[in-house]
Write a protein that holds these residues in place. Structure first.
Motif, short mmCIF file in Angstrom:
data_model
loop_
_atom_site.label_atom_id
_atom_site.label_comp_id
_atom_site.label_asym_id
_atom_site.label_seq_id
_atom_site.Cartn_x
_atom_site.Cartn_y
_atom_site.Cartn_z
N ALA A 235 0.93 -1.20 -0.08
CA ALA A 235 -0.02 -0.03 0.08
C ALA A 235 0.83 1.33 0.08
N PRO A 236 0.46 2.19 -0.95
CA PRO A 236 1.11 3.46 -0.64
C PRO A 236 1.28 4.31 0.51
N LYS A 237 2.29 4.97 1.03
CA LYS A 237 2.40 5.61 2.38
C LYS A 237 1.62 6.78 2.14
N PRO A 238 1.10 7.15 3.10
CA PRO A 238 0.56 8.54 3.24
C PRO A 238 1.65 9.54 3.31
N LYS A 239 1.05 10.90 2.89
CA LYS A 239 2.21 11.83 2.77
C LYS A 239 2.77 12.38 4.14
N LEU A 240 4.06 12.51 4.29
CA LEU A 240 4.46 12.90 5.43
C LEU A 240 4.06 14.35 5.97
N ARG B 218 -8.85 6.85 4.51
CA ARG B 218 -7.57 5.88 4.21
C ARG B 218 -7.86 4.41 4.26
N CYS B 219 -8.71 4.07 5.05
CA CYS B 219 -9.15 2.73 4.99
C CYS B 219 -9.82 2.37 3.82
N LEU B 220 -10.71 3.08 3.42
CA LEU B 220 -11.36 2.84 2.05
C LEU B 220 -10.75 3.04 0.74
N ASP B 221 -9.67 3.75 0.85
CA ASP B 221 -8.45 3.97 -0.09
C ASP B 221 -7.72 2.63 -0.43
N LEU B 222 -7.28 2.10 0.85
CA LEU B 222 -6.50 0.71 0.93
C LEU B 222 -7.29 -0.31 0.26
N TYR B 223 -8.68 -0.22 0.73
CA TYR B 223 -9.60 -1.36 0.48
C TYR B 223 -10.17 -1.49 -0.92
N LEU B 224 -10.42 -0.40 -1.54
CA LEU B 224 -11.14 -0.24 -2.69
C LEU B 224 -10.27 0.39 -3.97
N CYS B 225 -9.18 0.84 -3.63
CA CYS B 225 -8.49 1.39 -4.70
C CYS B 225 -7.60 0.30 -5.42
N PRO B 226 -7.80 0.34 -6.58
CA PRO B 226 -6.82 -0.76 -7.37
C PRO B 226 -5.25 -0.45 -7.13
#
Length: 736
Positions: free
Chosen positions: A294-299, A357-365
């Protein structure tokens, strides 16, 4: 009624015949092999078993016939072999009959076994080649040799249709096995069928074998009070072994010397990088190549600090302007300043951002993008050194001065001694190449568009295009005999216009007394003139001539032809093939190749450039280079494709002309950027090898005039020299 003979014990224990023995092993082993093959085919095993059981179920009737026959004819002699073989082939072996009826009494079996002292392995095989592989006889007409040393001929193989018809006609065909070693078919007896049936059911091959026989204890235990050995235990079983002690000492010394090394346990790090990339983590490797982290969030930056700098804090006007923006354009976080970390309140959007953030990790391809790290230098083609490609023109050796206007065209004599030049000042000059001395000057009165020297050395005449006219001019060079021939050739009896099916003349051949030459008057301006290799024909291009744009003239007969009345596009130039009767016509976009003998289109070359400016044909005739007005130069291999083999982006400005050398593997291009590029172009006789193109030199020296640079370039016919004509009214000679 025919009485069947009674079977004797000899008949029951007879040795198998040579036909019953196959491939050097016994018939029993062949049956076992057939059973193993049958057991390997699981899909057919059930059908085979049912068929075998049905065959065995039909045997009691046959057994009854055997018993009846034996009862009727007790006194018949057992030596009747013919009757015996007939009975065996029709009803099966008498041993089968006896086993199926419950078997004969034990005394008869024992007696028959004692009478027979033969075995199956003593009978020699039909084929005597031994352990030689049968592949050695694959291409021969025989498969081996018999006992007498005669060749055993191969039998004709049955195809699938014959095998199918044989199976339909003969009900017992399924019991036949092909013996590859002896090249014959062997039919299984009922006893062998029974053995296979028992093996398919998982039983022992012979019915008389009891797999669950009671265990027979050979040792007598009664009245035995001691073990088998009453010897005392040896001392070595209670004393440590000195040999084992020596071996342990050797291992200890090897470990201390480092000869024996043990794998150290891997120490797991106690800390890990919180914001690092976890794509190579050990716990993620179990997912294989399909795992994408999974991509890391912006610092967090300086604006997220509890006490940021003043420049990060927005003013009240900026905050009010944020409210007027769309929600997607509005900044997600507005920095605020606090005196201490203790006074920082809870973040009101923490729960919503975590949920997003959880939605992005779960749904985003996620997609994996492969990055190839390649050295850019390795992508460059390996070209030979320029030192190995010499000679080629590099330095300016001579300058030819005399014209007062831009020199638009030059042409070199076939002998390499003279050069003709035409300028926009209306003059045509003939120069001596080695001394740069001007020999002849003709003032035509109009700007010279193109000039071309006749390719025959005994015919030193020039074809000059100026305005609407083409002049065939005598240069005055050559001996008296050649001059007499030229004067006769350039003489026109009377003005005779050439008509093209109508009243309007195409070209008028007129005698010009001022220059003692022939003047060809066209309807519109002529841009280029090119000679045929034999020196009698030449072609002219009139771009605005519509159906009379491309004309072919014959000097000896003073005749003009118009074979190309329909052109697809505005013509730029036309060139003859150097060796064959092929004609090239270049328009602004394409190049059309025509066969003059067959009078049809041979090929169409697609350049893909903005506008074609010039064309040159290789001396071999199979390669063409094209210059364009967008600075690109295309190399065409006519045997390869109708599209360009190489496209070279050489000049930043328009290319004015391109040229091939007659004998050296060189070609050049000149442009309005005041430069001329020299290339090495080797064309191989091997059609599987592509032409080699190597850039060699950039020749500079001309100055720009009214935005024009080098207007024409030509190679010397014998030497690796290049002539360039510039808009600065100077002609330069570059030598090696």
């Amino acid at each position: 009624m025919i009485l069947k003979p009674r079977f004797s014990s000899y008949a029951l224990t007879r040795a198998p015949s040579r036909r019953e023995t196959c491939s050097g092993f016994t018939r029993t082993s062949m049956v076992a092999a057939a059973a193993t093959a049958a057991m390997g085919k699981s899909r057919r095993s059930s059908k085979k078993s049912d068929r075998l059981e049905q065959e065995i179920a039909e045997n009691p009737a046959a057994n009854g016939d055997v018993e009846e026959a034996s009862g009727r004819d007790e006194e018949s002699q057992p030596s009747d072999a013919a009757s015996l073989s007939e009975d065996e082939s029709s009803q099966g072996s008498p041993v089968d009959s006896e086993e199926e009826n419950g078997g004969v009494n034990g005394d008869e079996d024992h007696r028959s076994g004692e009478e027979s002292d033969s075995s199956e392995e003593e009978v020699p095989s039909r084929n005597t080649i031994g352990d030689v592989p049968l592949e050695w006889y694959k291409d021969e007409e025989h498969i081996g040799y018999d006992v007498a040393g005669k060749k055993i001929k191969k039998q004709a193989r049955k195809d699938r249709i014959e095998s199918f018809l044989a199976g339909v006609d003969d009900a017992k065909n399924w019991r036949k096995i092909y013996d590859e070693y002896n090249d014959e078919e062997v039919e299984l007896t009922k006893e062998e069928v029974k053995i296979i049936s028992r093996m398919l059911k998982g039983k022992t091959p012979h019915a008389g074998v009891d797999p669950y026989a009671p265990y027979v204890d050979w040792f007598v235990w009664d009245d035995k009070g001691h073990p088998l050995s009453n010897a005392p235990e040896p001392k070595r079983r209670f004393v440590p072994s000195k040999w084992e002690q020596k071996k342990v000492v050797q291992y200890v010394r090897a470990i201390r010397k480092g000869l024996i090394k043990f794998d150290k346990p891997k120490e797991e790090p106690r800390v890990y990088l919180l914001w690092g990339d976890d794509s190579s983590a050990a716990e993620n490797k179990r997912h294989g190549l399909s795992y994408i982290p999974a991509p890391k969030p912006k610092l967090a930056g300086h604006e997220e600090s509890y006490n940021p700098s003043v420049e990060y804090i927005p003013t009240q006007e900026e905050i009010n302007s944020y409210q007027l923006m769309y929600e997607e354009d509005r900044p997600k976080f507005i920095p605020r300043r606090f005196e201490s970390l203790r006074s920082v309140p809870a973040y009101e959007k923490a729960l919503k951002e975590n949920f997003d953030r959880c939605l992005d990790l779960y749904l985003c391809p996620r997609t994996r993008k492969k990055r190839i790290n390649i050295d850019p230098e390795s992508l460059k083609p390996k070209l030979p050194s320029r030192k190995d490609l010499r000679p080629y023109p590099r330095t300016c050796y001579l300058e030819y001065r005399g014209h007062t206007g831009p020199v638009k065209t030059i042409s070199i004599d076939i002998s390499g001694q003279w050069m003709a030049s035409g300028s926009s000042d209306g003059t045509v000059r003939v120069w001596e190449i080695e001394t740069s001395r001007c020999l002849r000057v003709w003032n035509v009165g109009e700007a010279i568009k193109h000039i071309s020297w006749n390719p025959l050395p005994e015919l030193p005449v020039l074809a000059i295009s100026a305005g609407h006219d083409v002049l065939i001019l005598d240069t005055g060079l050559g001996n008296a005999e050649e001059q007499a021939r030229i004067k006769e050739l350039l003489h026109v009896e009377e003005s005779k216009p050439e008509e093209d099916g109508g009243s309007t003349p195409v070209v008028s051949w007129v005698q010009d007394d001022k220059y003692d030459c022939i003047r060809l008057k066209h309807l519109k301006a002529v841009t280029t003139v090119e000679w045929h290799r034999k020196g009698d024909y030449f072609t002219t291009v009139v771009p605005s001539g519509d159906s009379r744009a491309i004309l072919i003239h014959q000097l000896s007969k003073k005749h003009t032809q118009n074979p190309f009345k329909k052109l697809h596009g505005l013509p730029v130039s036309a060139v003859f093939h150097p060796t064959r009767s092929i004609f090239f016509i270049s328009t602004k976009k394409n190049i059309r190749v025509y066969d003059l003998l067959k009078q049809k289109l041979v090929k169409k070359l697609e350049t893909g450039v903005r506008e074609i400016s010039s064309i040159a044909i290789h001396p071999g005739g199979d390669n063409v280079i094209v210059g364009s007005k967008d600075g690109k130069m295309c190399w065409f291999d006519m045997d390869l494709s109708s599209k360009s083999y190489k496209t070279l982006k050489a000049h930043p400005k328009d290319i004015t002309n391109v040229a091939f050398h007659r004998s050296y593997p060189l070609f050049a291009s000149c442009s309005d950027d005041c430069t001329a590029y020299v290339f090495h172009g080797m064309v191989y006789s091997d059609l599987n090898q592509n032409p080699l193109i190597v850039p060699l030199e950039i020749l500079r020296g001309h100055t720009s005039s009214d935005g024009r640079g080098v207007l024409d370039c030509k190679f010397h016919p014998r030497q690796p020299w290049l002539f360039t004509a510039g808009a600065d009214s100077i002609i330069k000679l570059y030598c090696h």
